[in-house]
Design an enzyme around this catalytic site. Structure first.
Site, PDB file in Angstrom:
ATOM      1  N   ASP A 120     -13.196   6.540  26.887  1.00 62.15           N
ATOM      2  CA  ASP A 120     -12.516   7.790  27.014  1.00 62.15           C
ATOM      3  C   ASP A 120     -11.055   7.930  26.698  1.00 62.15           C
ATOM      4  OD1 ASP A 120     -11.170   6.599  29.210  1.00 62.15           O
ATOM      5  OD2 ASP A 120     -12.589   6.694  30.592  1.00 62.15           O
TER       6      ASP A 120
ATOM      7  N   LYS B  26     -15.093  13.544  24.657  1.00 62.92           N
ATOM      8  CA  LYS B  26     -15.568  14.981  24.034  1.00 62.92           C
ATOM      9  C   LYS B  26     -16.915  15.418  24.460  1.00 62.92           C
ATOM     10  CE  LYS B  26     -12.889  13.450  19.700  1.00 62.92           C
ATOM     11  NZ  LYS B  26     -12.943  13.229  18.380  1.00 62.92           N
TER      12      LYS B  26
ATOM     13  N   MET C 153      -2.832  10.527  38.926  1.00 61.26           N
ATOM     14  CA  MET C 153      -3.552  11.860  38.618  1.00 61.26           C
ATOM     15  C   MET C 153      -3.056  12.788  39.483  1.00 61.26           C
ATOM     16  SD  MET C 153      -7.482  10.188  38.327  1.00 61.26           S
ATOM     17  CE  MET C 153      -7.678   9.667  39.778  1.00 61.26           C
TER      18      MET C 153
END
Length: 397
Positions: free
Chosen positions: A192, A214, A329
């Site tokens: 990723d 993707k 995050m």
């Protein structure tokens, strides 16, 4: 001198005597333990590392000088002292009992030598060079370099399985040795956007690379598709490496992928990685702990805001803590997170830092206070790490 007769010893469960508790013994004992030997160490004092092994029950320590009776029952003796007279007494006792003896002080007076060793998966290469250790080590290092390029042997032993490999925080040199070895042997690599990109440039031309960033799905469906790719690749007889940024089990959904493979009967190897929660602050000059400043640190996922019903984080408790908070995050929800910590008592002037693309050539870092975090984050983009706590000010910027 006659030619040496090379031999591999199976020492699992067999008693081995080591005389001496210094630096040489510290180097030799771990390999004996890895071979399964029952190590008995005779020495008045030990290095801290050997002391730790003794305290953990990994070896037996006789805290005294050597006596001839110590050799009784041993299958191998390692003399790790630099006193020639003391070493000679040990090797003489071993010879009288027909026990092979390795001597660190004088290899020519020994009945056995310890070779220079290179290990690569299941392959072990031992090099002897007629009593010239530097030459043996030089040859060993060259052989180790050749083994590192032998991907076929590794791939064959892992066919039909999946390896979850932590790629580290971004710098390709921060992947583990085992992680790099398995990546080089992969038939399929599933990566990723957080996987270190330069590692992908090293893949063999025939390797199938699946860029899951993707995949045209939402987060939940995307994970299901990743699980399917891993399982189907392994079921097809391929060695599949799931290359993840940081560590597979630190907010990396590695547990979900292991469960999916387990349910499908696919064996999984997990290779831990250097987590960005610790390494990225370190690269920016921020230790997550420091004596007299922080005795604990907490790693938090900030992918959902504090007031979201799905949040599992006890934000009021975090605000009351004095230790370091490391936020992953959390860039999108940083204003809400900052406001929540302030509202529950975390001082506004608590030092804070923000690091973007840590450990890479594009690393950017800023420092300020908790209250300033939202404005400091303007213009920053993921991946970024937020550190909150007094450790931010311990080292110079």
């Amino acid at each position: 001198m006659s030619e040496l007769y090379p031999l591999g010893l199976r020492l699992d469960g067999l008693p081995v005597l080591v005389v001496g508790g210094g630096a040489v013994a510290t180097r030799r004992v771990p390999a004996l333990l890895a071979a399964g030997a029952r190590v008995r160490l005779v020495a008045p004092e030990l290095t801290p590392a050997l002391h730790g092994l003794a305290d953990a029950g990994r070896l037996e320590w006789a805290r005294r000088a050597f006596t001839e009776d110590d050799v009784e029952g041993a299958w191998l003796v390692q003399v790790a002292v630099d006193d020639p007279e003391a070493a000679q007494r040990v090797s003489a006792a071993a010879a009288a009992r027909r026990v092979f003896c390795v001597r660190a002080d004088d290899r020519h007076a020994a009945t056995a030598w310890t070779p220079a060793v290179a290990r690569h998966g299941t392959v072990t290469v031992a090099v002897l060079a007629g009593g010239e250790p530097k030459k043996a080590m030089s040859v060993r290092d060259r052989v180790a370099g050749l083994l590192a390029t032998d991907t076929e042997t590794v791939s064959e032993s892992y066919r039909g399985t999946v390896a979850l490999v932590g790629g580290g925080p971004g710098d390709p040199e921060l992947i583990t040795v085992k992680g790099r070895r398995l990546l080089a042997a992969a038939d399929v690599v599933v990566a990723d956007r957080l996987a270190p990109g330069l590692l992908l440039d090293e893949l063999r031309p025939e390797v199938e690379l699946v860029d899951v960033a993707k995949l045209p799905y939402g987060p939940a469906a995307q994970q299901e598709e990743i699980n399917r790719i891993l399982v189907e690749g392994a079921k097809g007889g391929k060695f599949v490496v799931r290359l993840k940024g940081g560590d597979p089990y630190v907010f990396g959904r590695g547990g979900e992928e292991v469960l999916a493979c387990a349910e499908a009967g696919v064996p999984v190897t997990v290779v831990p990685g250097v987590t960005s929660a610790i390494s990225v602050p370190a690269a920016a000059g921020v230790p997550v702990t420091h004596r007299r400043v922080a005795h604990e640190f907490t790693v938090i996922s900030g992918h959902i805001p504090p007031d979201h019903p799905d949040s599992l984080v006890d934000w009021p408790a975090l605000a009351r803590m004095r230790g370091t908070l490391v936020l992953l995050m959390g860039l999108k929800n940083l204003p809400a997170i900052t406001a929540t910590l302030l509202a529950h008592g975390r001082p506004a002037d608590t030092p804070a830092a923000l690091v973007q693309e840590g450990t890479t050539a594009h690393q950017q870092a800023v420092r300020g206070t908790l209250a300033e975090l939202p404005s400091l984050a303007e213009g920053f983009r993921p991946p970024a790490i937020v550190v909150i706590g007094d450790v931010v000010g311990v080292l110079p910027a």
